[in-house]
Design a protein around this motif. Structure first.
Motif, mmCIF file in Angstrom:
data_model
loop_
_atom_site.group_PDB
_atom_site.id
_atom_site.type_symbol
_atom_site.label_atom_id
_atom_site.label_comp_id
_atom_site.label_asym_id
_atom_site.label_seq_id
_atom_site.Cartn_x
_atom_site.Cartn_y
_atom_site.Cartn_z
ATOM 1 N N THR A 167 0.839 -1.208 0.000
ATOM 2 C CA THR A 167 0.000 0.000 0.000
ATOM 3 C C THR A 167 0.868 1.250 0.000
ATOM 4 O OG1 THR A 167 -1.701 -1.203 1.232
ATOM 5 C CG2 THR A 167 -1.853 1.197 1.196
ATOM 6 N N PHE A 168 1.935 1.246 0.807
ATOM 7 C CA PHE A 168 2.818 2.416 0.857
ATOM 8 C C PHE A 168 3.433 2.688 -0.517
ATOM 9 C CE2 PHE A 168 7.216 3.881 1.075
ATOM 10 C CZ PHE A 168 7.014 5.153 1.593
ATOM 11 N N LEU A 169 3.973 1.663 -1.170
ATOM 12 C CA LEU A 169 4.589 1.861 -2.476
ATOM 13 C C LEU A 169 3.576 2.372 -3.491
ATOM 14 C CD1 LEU A 169 6.860 -1.334 -2.652
ATOM 15 C CD2 LEU A 169 7.597 1.017 -2.254
ATOM 16 N N ARG A 170 2.346 1.866 -3.430
ATOM 17 C CA ARG A 170 1.318 2.307 -4.374
ATOM 18 C C ARG A 170 0.958 3.768 -4.131
ATOM 19 N NH1 ARG A 170 -1.627 -1.657 -3.765
ATOM 20 N NH2 ARG A 170 -3.087 -0.870 -2.186
ATOM 21 N N LEU A 171 0.752 4.159 -2.866
ATOM 22 C CA LEU A 171 0.394 5.553 -2.565
ATOM 23 C C LEU A 171 1.563 6.503 -2.824
ATOM 24 C CD1 LEU A 171 -1.695 5.105 0.720
ATOM 25 C CD2 LEU A 171 -2.526 5.494 -1.610
ATOM 26 N N ALA A 172 2.797 5.996 -2.685
ATOM 27 C CA ALA A 172 3.963 6.840 -2.932
ATOM 28 C C ALA A 172 4.253 6.995 -4.417
ATOM 29 C CB ALA A 172 5.182 6.261 -2.227
ATOM 30 N N GLY A 173 3.466 6.331 -5.258
ATOM 31 C CA GLY A 173 3.665 6.456 -6.700
ATOM 32 C C GLY A 173 4.921 5.751 -7.174
ATOM 33 N N ILE A 174 5.276 4.631 -6.525
ATOM 34 C CA ILE A 174 6.467 3.871 -6.907
ATOM 35 C C ILE A 174 6.009 2.565 -7.550
ATOM 36 C CG2 ILE A 174 8.576 2.741 -6.085
ATOM 37 C CD1 ILE A 174 8.596 4.701 -3.740
ATOM 38 N N PRO A 175 6.001 2.471 -8.870
ATOM 39 C CA PRO A 175 5.587 1.222 -9.522
ATOM 40 C C PRO A 175 6.541 0.086 -9.145
ATOM 41 C CG PRO A 175 5.684 3.048 -11.088
ATOM 42 C CD PRO A 175 6.334 3.524 -9.830
ATOM 43 N N LEU A 176 5.995 -1.085 -8.876
ATOM 44 C CA LEU A 176 6.789 -2.251 -8.475
ATOM 45 C C LEU A 176 6.510 -3.390 -9.437
ATOM 46 C CD1 LEU A 176 8.616 -3.776 -6.478
ATOM 47 C CD2 LEU A 176 6.570 -4.275 -5.112
ATOM 48 N N GLY A 177 7.552 -3.790 -10.168
ATOM 49 C CA GLY A 177 7.434 -4.921 -11.077
ATOM 50 C C GLY A 177 8.252 -6.087 -10.561
ATOM 51 N N VAL A 178 7.727 -7.293 -10.693
ATOM 52 C CA VAL A 178 8.403 -8.492 -10.196
ATOM 53 C C VAL A 178 8.461 -9.516 -11.317
ATOM 54 C CG1 VAL A 178 8.441 -10.299 -8.450
ATOM 55 C CG2 VAL A 178 7.514 -8.041 -7.878
#
Length: 943
Positions: free
Chosen positions: A749-760
């Motif tokens: 949730t933090f990464l999403r709200l911080a606008g940091i896209p996360l790809g795995v």
């Protein structure tokens, strides 16, 4: 005749036991760091932990080898108490007071043969370096001076030391006191070498300055040198006999100058005693900057700065006494003085020294001297490589062999990618290796070197979109078919033990591929300018020196783009003078290398006026009109903006420094005084249009800067409530599985709200049944958050035991089931490793950061062996996990996050294929290779 002091023997003889022990240590450490094996030096007093990187698990393997090869059983307490090989050797020789050394049949190991001269690694000053070599290698040829008839005059370490002592005797007889400055206005030759070290041995501070090249420049030369001598407070000026009358013209303008003498006049028997040895923190010499952006300033280079830079450059370039450096660079320039001469002095390689005039008169002499002496190293500014391309005919190259030339340094001025390409192609038939050309970056404020490329890699040229770079300062990679591009040459990576960062105008560090001010720090960074505290405070803050250069970083490499003062901001665009000068300089009818592009501030428009000043011998108006049209066309094609004024000036109008750099600030002053040509006033409509464009550009920059600050504030305000609530929920949750689920959801949730896209990529490899070990690269505090968001609940972090005792972090990690390991208590560290092995056998998967820590510098640091030894011993698979993007978002040492994306790649599982030390080493190397293949950062060979 005086002699060098006798060598002081160490109290402990260097016998076969010592040689065998050091060889065992060297082989063990070399397996850990194979990239440094060829320059690894292990001494009896080397710290096992700090100097050699021997941690607890490596120590276990080392102890096993020592006992096996010496046929002994060492006391148990020695495992934890030994800090150096000398501690172990003492027990091997005499036994330990607390226990008996049991010997069985001795194993025989042949000592390694040394194929090169040793270096004075413990020396703290230049004086100690010379004295050390004069004791150890008195007859070794240090410098070969090449005369006009190509005959050589060889100078050994002993001859240099003896001659310098004689000069010191004359200076002391004249009343020179410790710390006083002595100027050297001498051409390249024996007198300069003796004079420089004579000043040092007398306790003085050398100040190299350059002699006048032409009588037509004598007035300007004397004005500039008088300012240097006054600032330095020089009491003595050492020069050639022929220049003494000329030099006396300086005395009325330099109140403190008491004596003008030649080296021959100073030479005296110094007697048995010289002043006390200078300290490492004392000034070794004053290096006056070239003055390409203003008045020269005296950089205070200490002995410690100098030796740190020499050692860092040597480590990066892998030099040793078998190299041969061929140089025509003047000795008053830092690249010739430090890079060529003092580098050869320290490492013991031969220096073949030519006169700068010999090269300028016959450029081919440089290359044929490399051929004659089988030179392996040489350096020159870009113009020298161009001179060789333009002045040498095919017949000049017949029989030329450059196959020994392994590093051709290109520095001291902007590097032209076309020059590199053409030089490599032209001299490839002569044996020049494709990777020999090495663009480098350095400056006096860093002693000399800042960034060097890996040896043998060859030039790296980055093509970026012109519009994005000139308007936004973003180095966006360009497509191969894109005609609107700019090209920048990589100067390599920061030297070992040094750091580079790029900051904006407010001092905030920028992410990769964003242009800003280049700053550097490290043991080579000087303390500032002599008698100029205001100038020092302007560029040196909190240990970071502002180079006043513009640059960006990509993949850990440094790309120089221009000088801060030279940058022209025109209609909201950044225009780089060197690009304009290089393009215009190709026109026939103009003097190559004698073009200056600069910005002249226009108060009416509030922007820079782009002025191109070019030396031209053409006099008729039609030819000049054609040249102006061609210059205008080239500048428009390059920048999209026409120049406001084109000045065709007579020869020698474009001012330069002693090293040949264009003095753009001085040219601008000349232009604004109306002494070169009349400025071409643009119509009022054009001024209005340019003013609006400039205003739009300034507002765009301000808006982007404000956006960065707003995002950083938002991220900080988002993080702390999230961290506090997550911690509270984890502490109150009754089950470990629930704690991990809460943490995973909070991180996502933090990464999403911080606008940091996360790809795995490769997430399915994490869900395999059975225990496994994860080896993850470490680049930022953000890595932990990313792993919490990605990993399934059956993985447990391995953390340092110091965190277990912290109230906030320790409680949180314990609730997540983290495993703690000891780093400082060796016996407990081994016990913790055994406990981790039991956990793996019981089915618990573990997450390691094998680098142990992270820094703000890009690059994969050396790995600790814990994860790989455990995976090998237990037979569980090891999964390398590469995290990209976190360092660019949040670097170490700062709390100003930038926007960015994160990518996680889970690599294929690896198996050790055995349970011994060699299997763990192979597993580590395979994991490292897998991570490097996924990361955009280069390997950092020296930690």
């Amino acid at each position: 005749m005086s002699h060098p002091p006798q060598e002081v023997r160490q109290s402990s003889p260097f016998d076969k036991d010592a040689e065998q022990l050091l060889e065992i240590v060297r082989r063990t450490v070399a397996e850990l760091r194979p990239d440094t094996a060829d320059r690894l030096r292990v001494e009896l007093d080397s710290s096992l932990e700090h100097d050699l990187g021997v941690d607890s698990l490596v120590r276990v393997e080392l102890w096993s080898r020592i006992e096996r090869e010496f046929g002994v059983r060492l006391p148990q307490q020695l495992f934890a108490s030994a800090n150096t090989p000398a501690d172990v050797l003492k027990v091997l020789r005499r036994g330990d007071p607390g226990g008996r050394v049991e010997r069985t049949e001795r194993a025989i190991v042949a000592p390694s043969a040394e194929g090169e001269l040793q270096v004075p690694e413990r020396a703290g000053t230049l004086i100690e370096v010379l004295e050390w070599h004069a004791r150890q290698h008195p007859g070794h040829i240090h410098v070969r001076l090449l005369g006009e008839d190509e005959a050589t005059e060889d100078i050994s370490y002993e001859a240099l030391y003896r001659g310098a002592r004689e000069v010191a005797g004359g200076l002391l007889e004249g009343g020179l006191r410790a710390g006083q400055s002595v100027a050297l206005m001498l051409p390249t030759g024996r007198d300069f070498l003796l004079g420089f070290f004579g000043i040092l041995l007398a306790g003085g501070v050398p100040v190299p300055i350059y002699p006048p090249m032409r009588l037509t420049q004598i007035e300007e030369h004397l004005q500039r040198q008088a300012g240097v001598l006054c600032n330095a407070g020089a009491r003595v000026l050492i020069t050639v006999t022929e220049a003494k009358l000329l030099a006396r013209l300086l005395q009325p303008r330099v109140p403190g100058l008491e004596r003008i003498a030649s080296v021959a006049e100073l030479s005296r028997d110094p007697g048995p005693d010289l002043p006390a040895v200078r300290r490492p923190e004392d000034i070794a010499f004053l290096q006056y900057t070239s003055g390409s952006t203003g008045q020269p300033k005296g950089v205070m280079v200490s002995h410690a700065n100098l030796l740190a830079n020499l050692r860092a450059m040597g480590a990066a370039l892998r030099v040793d006494s078998r190299d041969v450096f061929v140089s025509w660079l003047p000795m008053y320039h830092d690249m010739g003085l430090i890079g060529a001469w003092l580098g050869s002095l320290y490492y013991g390689f031969n220096l073949v020294l030519m006169s700068p005039l010999a090269f300028l008169a016959r450029p081919k002499s440089w290359l044929w001297t490399l051929h004659r002496f089988q030179g392996t190293l040489s350096a020159a500014p870009n113009f020298a490589y161009e001179l060789c391309l333009n002045k040498l005919s095919d017949s000049d190259l017949e029989g030329l062999d450059l196959s020994h030339w392994r590093l051709a340094f290109n520095g001291a001025e902007p590097v032209n990618p076309d020059t590199l390409k053409r030089f490599a192609e032209r001299f490839a038939p002569c044996g020049l290796a494709p990777g020999a050309l090495a663009p480098v970056y350095g400056l006096a404020e860093a002693t000399l070197g800042v960034a060097f490329p890996p040896p043998g890699r060859g030039p790296l040229v980055d093509r970026v979109q012109r519009d994005a770079f000139q308007t936004r300062g973003e180095a966006v990679p360009a497509r191969d078919d894109d005609p609107a591009t700019l090209r920048f040459v990589s100067c390599g990576r920061p030297l070992p033990w040094h750091q580079v960062r790029i900051v904006d105008g407010n001092g905030v560090e920028l992410p990769e591929r964003r242009e800003g001010h280049l700053q550097f720090s490290g043991p080579s960074t000087t303390s500032g300018y002599f008698h100029a505290p205001e100038e020092t405070r302007r560029v040196l803050r909190d240990g970071w020196m502002d180079s006043l250069d513009l640059a960006y970083m990509a993949g850990g490499e440094v790309y120089l783009t221009g000088r801060v003062k030279d940058l022209i901001i025109r209609a909201g665009r950044n225009i780089y003078p060197y690009d304009v000068e290089a393009a215009v300089g190709r026109l026939p009818g103009l003097r190559k290398g004698c073009i200056a592009a600069f910005g002249s501030r226009d108060a009416a428009s509030g922007t820079d006026r782009l002025v191109v000043m070019a030396e031209c011998a053409v006099r008729d108006r039609d030819s000049q009109r054609s040249l102006r049209q061609e210059i205008n066309r080239i500048v428009v094609e390059l920048t999209g903006i026409p120049p406001d004024d084109i000045v065709l000036a007579p020869p020698r109008s474009v001012l330069k420094t002693s090293s040949g750099k264009i003095r753009r600030a001085a040219c601008r002053d000349l232009y604004e005084r109306g002494e070169v040509g009349r400025p071409h006033l643009a119509p009022w409509r054009q001024l209005l249009r340019l003013s609006l464009q400039a205003l739009r550009g300034y507002l765009g920059r301000a808006w982007r800067s404000l956006g960065g600050w707003c995002y950083a504030l938002y991220a900080a305000l988002l993080f702390w409530p999230f961290a506090s609530l997550t911690w509270l929920a984890v502490v109150l949750c009754p089950s470990q599985r629930g704690c991990r689920a809460i943490t995973r959801q909070a991180a996502r949730t933090f990464l999403r709200l911080a606008g940091i896209p996360l790809g795995v990529e490769g997430r399915d490899r994490l869900s395999a049944r059975g225990a496994s070990v994860l080896a993850v690269n470490h680049a930022s505090y953000l890595d932990g958050v990313v792993l919490c968001a990605v990993l399934p609940s059956h993985f447990a972090f391995v953390a340092k035991r110091e965190l277990a005792g912290q109230w906030f972090a320790g409680l949180f990690l314990r609730r997540l089931g983290a495993r703690f390991v000891e780093r400082f208590d060796l016996e407990r560290s081994v016990a913790d490793s055994d406990a981790l092995g039991e956990a793996l056998r019981a089915g618990q998967s573990l997450v390691f950061f094998p680098e142990g820590t992270f820094t703000r510098e890009p690059g994969l640091r050396p790995f600790r062996m814990g994860a790989f030894v455990l995976a090998a011993n237990t037979g569980v698979p090891l999964l390398p996990v590469a995290i990209r993007g976190t360092r660019e978002i949040l670097r170490d040492g700062q709390w100003f996050p930038h926007r960015g994306a994160v990518q996680v790649h889970v690599c294929d599982p690896l198996q050790a294929g055995g349970r011994d030390w060699s299997a763990a080493i192979r597993l580590r190397d395979e994991a490292r290779a897998a991570l490097l293949a996924q990361l955009q950062e280069a390997e950092r060979v020296l930690g």
